[in-house]
Design an enzyme around this catalytic site. Sequence first.
Site, PDB file in Angstrom:
ATOM      1  N   ALA A 169      51.472  37.557  30.471  1.00  0.00           N
ATOM      2  CA  ALA A 169      51.434  37.691  31.934  1.00  0.00           C
ATOM      3  C   ALA A 169      52.311  36.611  32.539  1.00  0.00           C
ATOM      4  O   ALA A 169      52.581  35.585  31.906  1.00  0.00           O
ATOM      5  CB  ALA A 169      50.002  37.528  32.420  1.00  0.00           C
ATOM      6  N   GLY A 219      49.378  38.807  27.216  1.00  0.00           N
ATOM      7  CA  GLY A 219      49.431  40.192  27.685  1.00  0.00           C
ATOM      8  C   GLY A 219      50.473  41.016  26.939  1.00  0.00           C
ATOM      9  O   GLY A 219      50.346  42.236  26.842  1.00  0.00           O
ATOM     10  N   GLU A 269      48.717  42.099  23.880  1.00  0.00           N
ATOM     11  CA  GLU A 269      47.733  43.126  24.261  1.00  0.00           C
ATOM     12  C   GLU A 269      48.414  44.476  24.518  1.00  0.00           C
ATOM     13  O   GLU A 269      47.871  45.534  24.180  1.00  0.00           O
ATOM     14  CB  GLU A 269      46.969  42.678  25.509  1.00  0.00           C
ATOM     15  CG  GLU A 269      46.138  41.430  25.271  1.00  0.00           C
ATOM     16  CD  GLU A 269      45.366  41.014  26.502  1.00  0.00           C
ATOM     17  OE1 GLU A 269      44.271  41.525  26.715  1.00  0.00           O
ATOM     18  OE2 GLU A 269      45.883  40.161  27.265  1.00  0.00           O
ATOM     19  N   GLU A 295      45.690  32.590  25.544  1.00  0.00           N
ATOM     20  CA  GLU A 295      45.025  32.516  26.854  1.00  0.00           C
ATOM     21  C   GLU A 295      43.941  31.443  26.930  1.00  0.00           C
ATOM     22  O   GLU A 295      43.835  30.719  27.921  1.00  0.00           O
ATOM     23  CB  GLU A 295      44.405  33.883  27.210  1.00  0.00           C
ATOM     24  CG  GLU A 295      45.421  34.920  27.667  1.00  0.00           C
ATOM     25  CD  GLU A 295      45.879  35.828  26.542  1.00  0.00           C
ATOM     26  OE1 GLU A 295      45.851  35.398  25.369  1.00  0.00           O
ATOM     27  OE2 GLU A 295      46.277  36.978  26.840  1.00  0.00           O
TER      28      GLU A 295
HETATM   29  C1  HXC Z   1      56.229  33.026  33.449  1.00  0.00           C
HETATM   30  C2  HXC Z   1      57.535  32.336  31.735  1.00  0.00           C
HETATM   31  C3  HXC Z   1      56.575  32.764  30.795  1.00  0.00           C
HETATM   32  C4  HXC Z   1      55.382  33.352  31.293  1.00  0.00           C
HETATM   33  C5  HXC Z   1      58.235  31.928  29.735  1.00  0.00           C
HETATM   34  N1  HXC Z   1      58.536  31.830  31.024  1.00  0.00           N
HETATM   35  N2  HXC Z   1      57.042  32.493  29.565  1.00  0.00           N
HETATM   36  N3  HXC Z   1      57.355  32.472  33.049  1.00  0.00           N
HETATM   37  N4  HXC Z   1      55.253  33.456  32.632  1.00  0.00           N
HETATM   38  N5  HXC Z   1      54.427  33.819  30.501  1.00  0.00           N
HETATM   39  C6  HXC Z   1      59.723  31.246  31.631  1.00  0.00           C
HETATM   40  C7  HXC Z   1      59.639  29.723  31.666  1.00  0.00           C
HETATM   41  O1  HXC Z   1      58.864  29.285  32.748  1.00  0.00           O
HETATM   42  C8  HXC Z   1      61.081  29.356  31.819  1.00  0.00           C
HETATM   43  O2  HXC Z   1      61.493  29.540  33.156  1.00  0.00           O
HETATM   44  C9  HXC Z   1      61.779  30.412  30.979  1.00  0.00           C
HETATM   45  O3  HXC Z   1      60.869  31.497  30.852  1.00  0.00           O
HETATM   46  C10 HXC Z   1      62.092  29.906  29.592  1.00  0.00           C
HETATM   47  O4  HXC Z   1      60.900  29.394  29.033  1.00  0.00           O
HETATM   48  P1  HXC Z   1      60.813  27.937  28.338  1.00  0.00           P
HETATM   49  O5  HXC Z   1      59.375  27.588  28.219  1.00  0.00           O
HETATM   50  O6  HXC Z   1      61.694  26.961  29.049  1.00  0.00           O
HETATM   51  O7  HXC Z   1      61.447  28.259  26.912  1.00  0.00           O
HETATM   52  P2  HXC Z   1      60.944  27.793  25.469  1.00  0.00           P
HETATM   53  O8  HXC Z   1      60.683  26.312  25.446  1.00  0.00           O
HETATM   54  O9  HXC Z   1      61.952  28.336  24.504  1.00  0.00           O
HETATM   55  O10 HXC Z   1      59.552  28.518  25.229  1.00  0.00           O
HETATM   56  C11 HXC Z   1      59.426  29.937  25.325  1.00  0.00           C
HETATM   57  C12 HXC Z   1      57.924  30.321  25.263  1.00  0.00           C
HETATM   58  C13 HXC Z   1      57.164  29.515  26.318  1.00  0.00           C
HETATM   59  C14 HXC Z   1      57.383  30.006  23.864  1.00  0.00           C
HETATM   60  C15 HXC Z   1      57.832  31.827  25.495  1.00  0.00           C
HETATM   61  O11 HXC Z   1      57.813  29.688  27.586  1.00  0.00           O
HETATM   62  C16 HXC Z   1      55.727  29.905  26.462  1.00  0.00           C
HETATM   63  O12 HXC Z   1      54.883  29.428  25.712  1.00  0.00           O
HETATM   64  N6  HXC Z   1      55.431  30.710  27.478  1.00  0.00           N
HETATM   65  C17 HXC Z   1      54.063  31.058  27.838  1.00  0.00           C
HETATM   66  C18 HXC Z   1      53.426  31.967  26.823  1.00  0.00           C
HETATM   67  C19 HXC Z   1      51.967  32.242  27.157  1.00  0.00           C
HETATM   68  O13 HXC Z   1      51.150  31.296  27.268  1.00  0.00           O
HETATM   69  N7  HXC Z   1      51.593  33.507  27.364  1.00  0.00           N
HETATM   70  C20 HXC Z   1      50.268  33.926  27.735  1.00  0.00           C
HETATM   71  C21 HXC Z   1      50.204  34.091  29.224  1.00  0.00           C
HETATM   72  S1  HXC Z   1      48.577  34.484  29.758  1.00  0.00           S
HETATM   73  P3  HXC Z   1      62.315  28.441  33.962  1.00  0.00           P
HETATM   74  O14 HXC Z   1      62.423  29.006  35.338  1.00  0.00           O
HETATM   75  O15 HXC Z   1      61.548  27.166  33.875  1.00  0.00           O
HETATM   76  O16 HXC Z   1      63.625  28.380  33.242  1.00  0.00           O
HETATM   77  C22 HXC Z   1      48.449  36.116  29.591  1.00  0.00           C
HETATM   78  C23 HXC Z   1      47.169  36.716  30.117  1.00  0.00           C
HETATM   79  C24 HXC Z   1      47.178  38.206  30.031  1.00  0.00           C
HETATM   80  O17 HXC Z   1      49.277  36.776  29.079  1.00  0.00           O
HETATM   81  C25 HXC Z   1      46.075  38.765  30.862  1.00  0.00           C
HETATM   82  C26 HXC Z   1      46.451  40.071  31.532  1.00  0.00           C
HETATM   83  C27 HXC Z   1      45.452  40.531  32.530  1.00  0.00           C
END
Ligand code: HXC
Length: 260
Positions: A65, A110, A113, A133
């Site tokens: 997400a 997500g 999922e 999450e």
């Molecule tokens: C928004 C995101 C994002 C996310 C990455 N980005 N994942 N933006 N939501 N989930 C954005 C970063 O903010 C960044 O933007 C750009 O993508 C590059 O990411 P970096 O972190 O700088 O790159 P890197 O260090 O290579 O790491 C990549 C990554 C990491 C491993 C994917 O970004 C990460 O861990 N992302 C979050 C993953 C996560 O926790 N997902 C679960 C979300 S909760 P900028 O603008 O700074 O360049 C969920 C709940 C679902 O999914 C429920 C549904 C109802």
Amino acid sequence: MNYENILFQVTDGVAVITLNRPKAWNALCTRLNTELEDALLAAEQDPEVRVVILTGGDKVFAAGADLKEMAQATPMEAARTSALAQRINNFLEQMSVPVIAAVSGLALGGGCELALACDFRVVAEDAQFGLPEVGLGILPGAGGTQRLAALAGAARAFEMVLLGRRISGAAAAQAGLATCAVEPGQVMAAALEMAAALKKNPAYSMALAKRAIVSGQTLGAGAGKLMERELFALTFANPDQAEGMRAFAEKRRPSFQNLR
Ligand code: HXC
């Protein structure tokens, strides 16, 4: 609808939907999810479409997400986000065509999922599935707690959800979480090969067989078996049943109409 975050193309009966928000690792923002829902509905309603492939391209499936969008959400907004994601994932199960997730790179939160809601997961050996999450102070809210436990067992679900442990594509295939793992770079080719194999089977019996499986998963085996009986009978209302059996008797390849 004008698509800004996905690509949607239908070729030879295969609808390919590509999550396309590279600047945010295909994070599933509300706009992307709305477009995805619209494209899935279009695919379902197009009688030419026989199979859907959902992919994020070669680098990433989806990083979950959109955390920037979600960070300040009220509980009510969080409920709406969860409802939209669950609606999409439930719809994937309810579609009358088979859906293949073609997964390369990260499938997190997500994104994981979403992949779990597809009927098949063709994944790169080095893909990474994870549900981070809980570490963010939330929990999987798009049906993942249920689908992961159903696919790979509660032990694996506790490990991935409570500990946040990621699993590779190769390990996911061994754990029953993915259908098959292939060499990186071969994912789309393998998904298209699977789509071609699926297209050989008649559309209606595949649709009803999918419905029988999903019914059992969502309603329980007792209700699923009752559904199976009714759906079995219903296949006899479609011309492809007669054709399939006639072709067998005549020792020839069937020529299906694929009405669904
Ligand atoms: C928004 C995101 C994002 C996310 C990455 N980005 N994942 N933006 N939501 N989930 C954005 C970063 O903010 C960044 O933007 C750009 O993508 C590059 O990411 P970096 O972190 O700088 O790159 P890197 O260090 O290579 O790491 C990549 C990554 C990491 C491993 C994917 O970004 C990460 O861990 N992302 C979050 C993953 C996560 O926790 N997902 C679960 C979300 S909760 P900028 O603008 O700074 O360049 C969920 C709940 C679902 O999914 C429920 C549904 C109802």
